[in-house]
Design an enzyme around this catalytic site. Sequence first.
Site, PDB file in Angstrom:
ATOM      1  N   SER A  18      -4.934   2.859 -18.258  1.00 37.91           N
ATOM      2  CA  SER A  18      -6.257   3.166 -17.712  1.00 37.91           C
ATOM      3  C   SER A  18      -6.792   4.526 -18.169  1.00 37.91           C
ATOM      4  O   SER A  18      -7.947   4.847 -17.907  1.00 37.91           O
ATOM      5  CB  SER A  18      -6.224   3.119 -16.181  1.00 37.91           C
ATOM      6  OG  SER A  18      -5.329   4.071 -15.668  1.00 37.91           O
TER       7      SER A  18
ATOM      8  N   THR B 173       0.384   4.364   5.547  1.00 40.15           N
ATOM      9  CA  THR B 173      -0.894   3.698   5.830  1.00 40.15           C
ATOM     10  C   THR B 173      -0.795   2.741   7.016  1.00 40.15           C
ATOM     11  O   THR B 173      -1.751   2.026   7.311  1.00 40.15           O
ATOM     12  CB  THR B 173      -1.373   2.918   4.589  1.00 40.15           C
ATOM     13  OG1 THR B 173      -0.310   2.096   4.110  1.00 40.15           O
ATOM     14  CG2 THR B 173      -1.806   3.877   3.500  1.00 40.15           C
TER      15      THR B 173
ATOM     16  N   LYS C 288      -8.658   5.075  -6.665  1.00 45.11           N
ATOM     17  CA  LYS C 288      -9.184   6.038  -7.646  1.00 45.11           C
ATOM     18  C   LYS C 288     -10.519   6.611  -7.190  1.00 45.11           C
ATOM     19  O   LYS C 288     -10.778   7.823  -7.311  1.00 45.11           O
ATOM     20  CB  LYS C 288      -9.333   5.357  -9.005  1.00 45.11           C
ATOM     21  CG  LYS C 288      -8.004   4.984  -9.659  1.00 45.11           C
ATOM     22  CD  LYS C 288      -8.211   4.215 -10.957  1.00 45.11           C
ATOM     23  CE  LYS C 288      -6.891   3.859 -11.617  1.00 45.11           C
ATOM     24  NZ  LYS C 288      -7.053   3.078 -12.855  1.00 45.11           N
TER      25      LYS C 288
ATOM     26  N   LYS D   7       1.739   0.263   7.703  1.00 48.08           N
ATOM     27  CA  LYS D   7       2.207  -1.105   7.452  1.00 48.08           C
ATOM     28  C   LYS D   7       3.190  -1.559   8.533  1.00 48.08           C
ATOM     29  O   LYS D   7       3.065  -2.653   9.083  1.00 48.08           O
ATOM     30  CB  LYS D   7       2.857  -1.186   6.072  1.00 48.08           C
ATOM     31  CG  LYS D   7       1.909  -0.842   4.918  1.00 48.08           C
ATOM     32  CD  LYS D   7       2.563  -1.033   3.567  1.00 48.08           C
ATOM     33  CE  LYS D   7       3.679  -0.035   3.314  1.00 48.08           C
ATOM     34  NZ  LYS D   7       3.192   1.364   3.239  1.00 48.08           N
ATOM     35  N   THR D   8       4.183  -0.724   8.819  1.00 47.35           N
ATOM     36  CA  THR D   8       5.196  -1.113   9.802  1.00 47.35           C
ATOM     37  C   THR D   8       4.617  -1.169  11.211  1.00 47.35           C
ATOM     38  O   THR D   8       4.891  -2.099  11.974  1.00 47.35           O
ATOM     39  CB  THR D   8       6.384  -0.129   9.755  1.00 47.35           C
ATOM     40  OG1 THR D   8       6.895  -0.075   8.420  1.00 47.35           O
ATOM     41  CG2 THR D   8       7.483  -0.572  10.697  1.00 47.35           C
TER      42      THR D   8
ATOM     43  N   GLY E 251       0.818  -1.205   0.000  1.00 46.87           N
ATOM     44  CA  GLY E 251       0.000   0.000   0.000  1.00 46.87           C
ATOM     45  C   GLY E 251       0.847   1.246   0.000  1.00 46.87           C
ATOM     46  O   GLY E 251       2.082   1.193   0.100  1.00 46.87           O
ATOM     47  N   PRO E 252       0.211   2.413  -0.117  1.00 51.06           N
ATOM     48  CA  PRO E 252       0.939   3.683  -0.161  1.00 51.06           C
ATOM     49  C   PRO E 252       1.672   3.948   1.150  1.00 51.06           C
ATOM     50  O   PRO E 252       1.365   3.346   2.184  1.00 51.06           O
ATOM     51  CB  PRO E 252      -0.180   4.721  -0.389  1.00 51.06           C
ATOM     52  CG  PRO E 252      -1.359   3.934  -0.865  1.00 51.06           C
ATOM     53  CD  PRO E 252      -1.242   2.588  -0.258  1.00 51.06           C
ATOM     54  N   PRO E 253       2.644   4.863   1.122  1.00 51.34           N
ATOM     55  CA  PRO E 253       3.352   5.210   2.363  1.00 51.34           C
ATOM     56  C   PRO E 253       2.403   5.840   3.378  1.00 51.34           C
ATOM     57  O   PRO E 253       1.448   6.522   3.026  1.00 51.34           O
ATOM     58  CB  PRO E 253       4.407   6.217   1.892  1.00 51.34           C
ATOM     59  CG  PRO E 253       4.559   5.987   0.434  1.00 51.34           C
ATOM     60  CD  PRO E 253       3.227   5.538  -0.052  1.00 51.34           C
TER      61      PRO E 253
END
Length: 783
Positions: free
Chosen positions: A690, A371, A733, A373-374, A367-369
């Site tokens: 797209s 969010t 999106k 995760k770590t 995922g994007p930075p």
Amino acid sequence: MDDLKTPSRKITSENIPDIIPILPIVDTNLFPKMVLPLVLIQHEAVELIDEAMAGNRMLGLLLSKRSDIDSRHTAEDLYRIGTVAIILKMSKMEDDKAQLLIQGLDRFRVRKFLQDKKYMQARIEVKKSRNANRNKENRALMANIVEQYEKIVALSPGLPSEMGHMIKSLQEPNVLADMVASTINAPVLEKQKVIELLDVNKRLKKVTRLVNDQLDILEMGSKIQNQVKEDMDKRQREYYLRQQLKAIKEELGETEDESVEIKEYRAKIEERGLPAEAGKEGERELQRLSKMHPSSSEYIVASTYLDWLTSLPWNVSSNDKLDIKEARRILNNDHYGLEKPKKRILEYLAVRKLKNDSKGPILCFAGPPGTGKTSLGRSIARALGREFVRIALGGVRDEAEIRGHRRTYVGALPGRIIQCLRKAGTKNPVFMLDEIDKVSSSYHGDPSSALLEVLDPEQNFSFSDHYLDVPFDLSDVMFLTTANVLHTIPAPLRDRMEVLELNGYTEEEKLKIATRYLIPRQRRANGLKSTQIKITNGAVKKIISGYTRESGLRNLERHIGSVCRGVASKVAEGKTRNLVVGQKDLHEYLGPAPNMPDMALRIENPGVVVGLAWTPYGGEILFIEAVAMKGGKGLALTGQLGDVMKESASTALSFIRANAKKLKVDDSFFSNHDLHIHVPEGSIPKDGPSAGVAMLTCLTSLMTRRRVKKRLAMSGEITLRGEVLPVGGIKEKVIAAHRAGIKTIILPLWNRKDMEDVPDYIRNSIKFYFIDKMENVLEIALD
């Protein structure tokens, strides 16, 4: 010192009494007819000597089986055969110690120990030597001993040459055997065996063996000395001495005394319970270490290896907390949203509870930075009750970072996997491999290939680090990986991981996270109390929409921190005690808002369309503009477009030309005009299929002079036949479109299934069209 006392009359073995005092001796022997100096430090022994001097000056010497001098010896500690001795001289020193000079008289055997005094006494019987007369066998043994002894005297600088002549002059076999045994360098226990042998023939044979052993040792020492004598420096001399000592002890059959460090390593190997292969390697390295000098560079290499080998958690594991409700509470308290990752972790705990030997999953949070995760990995470790370790793989280009260097290299160390396991102290931590999509290869090797074994549950039970060179079991480790994008991860590596996508946060989720986590954390970080600052929900929403259009939360927390620092400055100056920050106050702390509101409303002319794009940092809206100029069939594309995006524009133009009549486009338009398609924000590279639907709609709008409806956006790939193909990143999106105020979205029909990931309140606020033909897109999009 007392006056020296000597016996006044000659005493021989014929008048030895039946009961004599017993003096235990340690690490020395006394033979009949031999003289021995002694120093006594025990009070009981000194008292024994006083009484002996007052009587017949006789005492019995028995060798102790114990080697400690200061302790009190019992009857069980002593051998039963020893030597009766007479005190020739005795003197006392100032510190209540006694110094003796004694001479052996004859051998004796203890019949019974008596304990009626402070010192030990014994009832004895004197033992005479058997076969003491000279015979042919005795003479041969004596001649051989004399010959070998002369060689020993020649090779031993500690023995005077007169000893050889004196031994040669002895005619009594028993005296010769005792004299030689007392003067050669033999173990004390071997000399005790000589004392216990009453048969002179056997005694001579035993002494012959001792003499031969001593002579072999001296000759080998001389040979070693001659071999290494030439061209020796300081280190060679040290090596020679150790080799000489080793050769001597090997000939004696003695094991070399281990140093304290060697003993510590051996104890650690036994305590750790290393696997068979690791234990074998440790013992082999320990043997090498014991033969090296501590100043050797190889000694440091071997000891460092043993440090690593004995400090790893080969059999140390933490107990999993298998309380599903408690784990759910911890995950919900630490993170808002992220339902899919939480659900997967709880499933893992449930399976672990039902089946203890289940293998750990390999999860990849993509995922994007910003969010979470770590931080989600830390929460998982807390919920499981495991240790948490993390390594950052961003920019790693050397395979040795994962597998370590071989010990042949100077300064070699294990790889990061083994290093982190040592740091964790358990063999089953939660292990996070951060930014796995940013691993790259170089001439040093491909780190992603080295990770294949680490992240394969069917292989990692025997992971081999180049430095350790023994397999380590990683099957109990729970591996987590993080990535911003998946396409840069090699396919074999991606196939070993279970991908869980963290698709960014909506505005409502960001508001709740900011209120629950970010504002309290920044308030504490800047030294403010809850009563001193309050940021309204309206202000937070303004920061989200006007200052930080992102999928994650990092910029949002930075801006909240800026507001907190501004308030802290006022509180510190005494300008205010508490402050409520609203929307209107943000300009003072953050400056003007950089993001323009309602960008999707800026469609006023034909030839302008809003597209939807996906980036590693989340979704974005994308304006596509087209203009026509007088010319002849030219097509210009600007805005840093990639090859795939340029092909989409060519495909769209070809479709319009092929279907001009159906789309009500004048045929003369293509022969009289040049076309220019531009995507604003030209400094940012753009690519992907797209935007095909948006480009076709843009060109059709321009050629038919029909404007695109307001608050409408679209995404999809097109074909020359006019079909609309599915694309990725739908949730990001749609969230970006909602953030920009879009009310209608056109998507490919095959993407209807992806709407499950979109929050309900967003789905309810936007009208969606799912289309598979381009004609239908134009009917909906154009006025």
